[in-house]
Scaffold this active site. Structure first.
Site, PDB file in Angstrom:
ATOM      1  N   SER A 163       0.864  -1.186   0.000  1.00 18.34           N
ATOM      2  CA  SER A 163       0.000   0.000   0.000  1.00 18.34           C
ATOM      3  C   SER A 163       0.896   1.230   0.000  1.00 18.34           C
ATOM      4  O   SER A 163       1.717   1.384  -0.899  1.00 18.34           O
ATOM      5  CB  SER A 163      -0.949  -0.035   1.198  1.00 18.34           C
ATOM      6  OG  SER A 163      -1.889   1.033   1.127  1.00 18.34           O
ATOM      7  N   THR A 164       0.799   2.094   1.013  1.00 17.09           N
ATOM      8  CA  THR A 164       1.575   3.337   1.043  1.00 17.09           C
ATOM      9  C   THR A 164       3.076   3.048   0.929  1.00 17.09           C
ATOM     10  O   THR A 164       3.626   2.273   1.698  1.00 17.09           O
ATOM     11  CB  THR A 164       1.304   4.105   2.342  1.00 17.09           C
ATOM     12  OG1 THR A 164      -0.092   4.363   2.437  1.00 17.09           O
ATOM     13  CG2 THR A 164       2.073   5.423   2.372  1.00 17.09           C
ATOM     14  N   HIS A 189      -2.563  -1.142  -3.502  1.00 14.00           N
ATOM     15  CA  HIS A 189      -3.764  -0.336  -3.311  1.00 14.00           C
ATOM     16  C   HIS A 189      -3.734   0.883  -4.233  1.00 14.00           C
ATOM     17  O   HIS A 189      -2.932   1.793  -4.049  1.00 14.00           O
ATOM     18  CB  HIS A 189      -3.876   0.128  -1.858  1.00 14.00           C
ATOM     19  CG  HIS A 189      -4.112  -0.987  -0.891  1.00 14.00           C
ATOM     20  ND1 HIS A 189      -3.874  -0.867   0.448  1.00 14.00           N
ATOM     21  CD2 HIS A 189      -4.573  -2.255  -1.073  1.00 14.00           C
ATOM     22  CE1 HIS A 189      -4.174  -1.999   1.058  1.00 14.00           C
ATOM     23  NE2 HIS A 189      -4.590  -2.859   0.146  1.00 14.00           N
ATOM     24  N   MET A 282      -0.095   1.058   5.050  1.00 14.30           N
ATOM     25  CA  MET A 282      -0.852   1.471   6.213  1.00 14.30           C
ATOM     26  C   MET A 282      -2.007   0.498   6.440  1.00 14.30           C
ATOM     27  O   MET A 282      -2.633   0.038   5.493  1.00 14.30           O
ATOM     28  CB  MET A 282      -1.400   2.882   5.957  1.00 14.30           C
ATOM     29  CG  MET A 282      -1.963   3.602   7.152  1.00 14.30           C
ATOM     30  SD  MET A 282      -2.271   5.338   6.732  1.00 14.30           S
ATOM     31  CE  MET A 282      -3.544   5.170   5.487  1.00 14.30           C
ATOM     32  N   ASP A 285      -4.297  -4.842   5.890  1.00 16.70           N
ATOM     33  CA  ASP A 285      -4.635  -5.696   4.751  1.00 16.70           C
ATOM     34  C   ASP A 285      -3.468  -6.625   4.432  1.00 16.70           C
ATOM     35  O   ASP A 285      -2.319  -6.203   4.370  1.00 16.70           O
ATOM     36  CB  ASP A 285      -4.963  -4.832   3.528  1.00 16.70           C
ATOM     37  CG  ASP A 285      -5.496  -5.653   2.365  1.00 16.70           C
ATOM     38  OD1 ASP A 285      -6.126  -6.696   2.623  1.00 16.70           O
ATOM     39  OD2 ASP A 285      -5.290  -5.251   1.206  1.00 16.70           O
TER      40      ASP A 285
END
Length: 348
Positions: A163-164, A189, A282, A285
Site C-alpha cells: 500500500s503506502t 492499493h 498502512m 490488509d
C-alpha cells in the site's frame, strides 16, 4: 504534534483543509500558500509533512517536487483527481518523491469528510519517513548474483501485497529482477485509472513482462500481473490457474485487497509452492491472508521497519507470528533470486 504545510492554488480549499486539521490536536498548520509562495516559506516553516495539489497553474506539483526534494526531502502527500490525466500526473509525482496521494473530494459533504479522514491518516503514517532513503533507493540498482535459470526450484508462484510506499518499493523490486521467474501476482492499493498506467510504467523499467491483470488470463513464467484498481484479483483453479477479477465487497477497506489474493492462493495446490511478500503499507490488509498461506506451508516474508515507508501491514503480520523472515527491501531481489534459482529448498 505533526506540523503540516498546505499547498494549493485555491485559497478556499487551503482554508478548509487547514481548519479541519487545526481542529485535531494531533496536527498544527504551519503554513498555507501557493507553490510559488511555498518556495519562499518552507525553509522557515520547517513542516513535518506537506500536502500538495497535483495540478496548479503557477507551478505544477511535479515541478515543485523537483525543486523540493534535492533541498528539503520532506514527506509529501498529493491531492489528486482520479481521472486518466490525473492518474498519470500522480504516478509521476510518486516517482518524483511524493509518498502517497488522496483523492480530492467531489463536492459532497460525505466525500469531503472521507478526504479529510484519509488525509489525516496518511499524514500521521508518513510523518516520520526518511524520504532521502526512499529517493536514494529509487536510484539504486540491486547487485543480484547471476543464477542458473535451469535449476529446479520449489517456488512456482510469487505473491506481493503493498500500500503506502508500495509503488516505489515494487518498482525497485521489478527493476532488479530478471530470468525466467515464476508468475508474480501483485496487489497494490490503487484506484481504477491508475493500475494500467502503473503496470505500463513498471514494464518499461523491467526485463519481465508486466501487465494489468485481465479476467481469465492463465499465469505463466516471466510474467507479472498487477491487480486492476477497484477490483479484487484471485488465483483460479488448476490446471491453468486462470486469474479471476471481480468487484466484490471491499475487504479491510480495500478493493483490490491483498487478503483476497492471499486467501485465494492459500486454497490452491500452489500454496505450499508460493513465496509471499507483504510490503510497506498502512493498516492491516494482507496479514490474515499471509497467515492462511503460512499455515499451508508457503514461504512468508514481511518488509522490515527500517525500509518501510509505513510499517503497518507487515507489522500486523509479524505480530501475528506468520512472517517467517523480516527482510530489508534492498535484499528482496536477491532473496527471490535465491528462492527461484536453486536455493529455495534449503529454506525452513
Amino acid at each position: 504534534m505533526i506540523s503540516v504545510y498546505i499547498i494549493d492554488d485555491n485559497r478556499i480549499v487551503r482554508e478548509i483543509i487547514a481548519s479541519q486539521l487545526q481542529e485535531d490536536p494531533r496536527f498544527t498548520v504551519v503554513g498555507s500558500s501557493t507553490a510559488t509562495e511555498a518556495m519562499k516559506e518552507i525553509i522557515k516553516a520547517k513542516p513535518d509533512v506537506i500536502t500538495l495539489d497535483v495540478e496548479m497553474p503557477d507551478i505544477s506539483g511535479i515541478e515543485f517536487l523537483q525543486w523540493l526534494m534535492p533541498k528539503f526531502p520532506i514527506p509529501v502527500i498529493m491531492l489528486s483527481s482520479f481521472t486518466q490525466a490525473g492518474a498519470k500526473v500522480t504516478l509521476d509525482s510518486l516517482q518524483a518523491g511524493a509518498l502517497d496521494f488522496v483523492q480530492k473530494a467531489d463536492g459532497s459533504e460525505e466525500d469531503f469528510l472521507r478526504m479529510v479522514l484519509e488525509l489525516k491518516n496518511k499524514i500521521r503514517a508518513c510523518a516520520k519517513t526518511n524520504v532521502s532513503d526512499v529517493l536514494n533507493r529509487n536510484q539504486r540498482t540491486s547487485q543480484t548474483k547471476s543464477r542458473d535459470s535451469s535449476a529446479v526450484s520449489k517456488i512456482k508462484l510469487i505473491a506481493i501485497g503493498a500500500s503506502t510506499g508500495g509503488t516505489q518499493a515494487i518498482e525497485y523490486l521489478l527493476r532488479n529482477l530478471s530470468g525466467e521467474l515464476p508468475p508474480i501476482l501483485i496487489v497494490q492499493h490503487m484506484p481504477e485509472y491508475f493500475t494500467g498506467m502503473f503496470a505500463e510504467r513498471l514494464d518499461s523499467v523491467s526485463s519481465l513482462n508486466i501487465q494489468e491483470a485481465q479476467e481469465g488470463q492463465s499465469i505463466s513464467k516471466g510474467n507479472v500481473y498487477v491487480a486492476r484498481g477497484d477490483h479484487h484479483m484471485e488465483l483460479g483453479d488448476p490446471p491453468y490457474y486462470n486469474i479471476r477479477i471481480h468487484k466484490g465487497e471491499k475487504v479491510t477497506g480495500h478493493r483490490p485487497s491483498v487478503d483476497v489474493l492471499f486467501h485465494s492462493i492459500s486454497k490452491s495446490p500452489l500454496a505450499s509452492f508460493c513465496a509471499a511478500f507483504l510490503l510497506t503499507g498502512m493498516g492491516k490488509d494482507g496479514a490474515k491472508g499471509l497467515k492462511a498461506l503460512f499455515e499451508k506451508g508457503a514461504m512468508t516474508f514481511g518488509q522490515d521497519e527500517s525500509t518501510s515507508v509505513v510499517y503497518g501491514m507487515p507489522r500486523e503480520a509479524y505480530e501475528m507470528g506468520v512472517v517467517k523472515e523480516q527482510i530489508s527491501l534492498d535484499n528482496i531481489p536477491e532473496k527471490i533470486s535465491e528462492l527461484c534459482f536453486g536455493t529455495a529448498n534449503s529454506y525452513n
